[in-house]
Design an enzyme around this catalytic site. Structure first.
Site, PDB file in Angstrom:
ATOM      1  N   LEU A  42       0.888  -1.158   0.000  1.00 30.77           N
ATOM      2  CA  LEU A  42       0.000   0.000   0.000  1.00 30.77           C
ATOM      3  C   LEU A  42       0.924   1.204   0.000  1.00 30.77           C
ATOM      4  CD1 LEU A  42      -2.789  -0.788   2.657  1.00 30.77           C
ATOM      5  CD2 LEU A  42      -3.037  -0.705   0.186  1.00 30.77           C
ATOM      6  N   ASP A  43       0.595   2.233  -0.784  1.00 34.33           N
ATOM      7  CA  ASP A  43       1.407   3.445  -0.802  1.00 34.33           C
ATOM      8  C   ASP A  43       1.532   3.995   0.609  1.00 34.33           C
ATOM      9  OD1 ASP A  43       1.378   3.181  -3.548  1.00 34.33           O
ATOM     10  OD2 ASP A  43      -0.224   4.652  -3.824  1.00 34.33           O
ATOM     11  N   LYS A  44       2.585   4.764   0.838  1.00 34.59           N
ATOM     12  CA  LYS A  44       2.849   5.331   2.163  1.00 34.59           C
ATOM     13  C   LYS A  44       1.636   6.090   2.712  1.00 34.59           C
ATOM     14  CE  LYS A  44       6.140   8.185   4.697  1.00 34.59           C
ATOM     15  NZ  LYS A  44       7.368   8.988   4.645  1.00 34.59           N
ATOM     16  N   HIS A 127       0.625   2.859  -8.009  1.00 34.46           N
ATOM     17  CA  HIS A 127      -0.288   4.007  -7.835  1.00 34.46           C
ATOM     18  C   HIS A 127      -1.506   3.919  -8.753  1.00 34.46           C
ATOM     19  CE1 HIS A 127       2.458   6.014  -5.175  1.00 34.46           C
ATOM     20  NE2 HIS A 127       3.378   6.224  -6.088  1.00 34.46           N
TER      21      HIS A 127
END
Length: 183
Positions: A42-44, A127
């Site tokens: 999962l993105d930051k 993303h």
């Protein structure tokens, strides 16, 4: 060992990273010592369901692009999301990769200057959801993963909280392992 984490924003989905705190920093030492790693990323700045395990075989199968495990997200969008967007997501979008995204299911919860949506994707490109909305002229301002396949985020877990998977959840994952949509 399988752990469900409600990942908060600000943590990296990695085991170690010189760029900042990782999701493992949220776990007690005894769990950290078991060699857990995130199943997927999962993105930051993305929150929500993240699985951690030390069982590489099943984790690899769940992550296999051939499996097309559905992932559902809730998002807040800067911009008015319309039925036209629903149609575009259903047809697949050009997000700058060599091929269009697979069809995605976009559900509008609230349409306005700031829209709220749920979207289900069958792949996990870099993303991807942010890029899909950028491709239709909107911007994701908040993103949270709600589910992966038949595993749903336990809403009683606050961000940063975790718990072991139940027997039923683990059984669901192993059943999922057998559903290769390309066969």
């Amino acid at each position: 060992t399988w752990v469900m984490l409600n990942k908060p924003a600000g943590y990296l989905s990695a085991t170690e990273d010189g760029r900042g705190a990782t999701v493992l920093d949220l776990l007690p030492q005894d769990l950290q010592r078991q060699g857990l790693f995130p199943v997927g990323r999962l993105d930051k700045d993305t929150e929500g369901l993240l699985l951690l395990t030390n069982e590489g075989g099943l984790a690899h199968e769940l992550l296999s692009p051939k499996k097309h495990v559905d992932k559902t997200y809730y998002a807040k969008i800067d911009g008015q999301v319309t039925e036209e967007h629903v149609k575009q997501f259903r047809e697949g979008l050009d997000i700058g990769d060599e091929k269009k995204t697979l069809p995605a299911v976009l559900t509008i919860l609230l349409s306005g200057p700031v829209s709220e949506i749920e979207v289900t994707i069958h792949e996990g490109r870099f993303h991807q959801i942010k890029r899909m909305f950028e491709a239709v002229g909107c911007k994701v301002t908040y993103l949270k993963r709600l589910s992966m396949g038949n595993l749903v985020l336990d809403e009683t877990l606050s961000p940063e909280e975790y718990r072991p998977l139940t027997e039923a959840e683990l059984e669901g994952l192993t059943k999922q392992r057998g559903t290769d949509k390309n066969e």
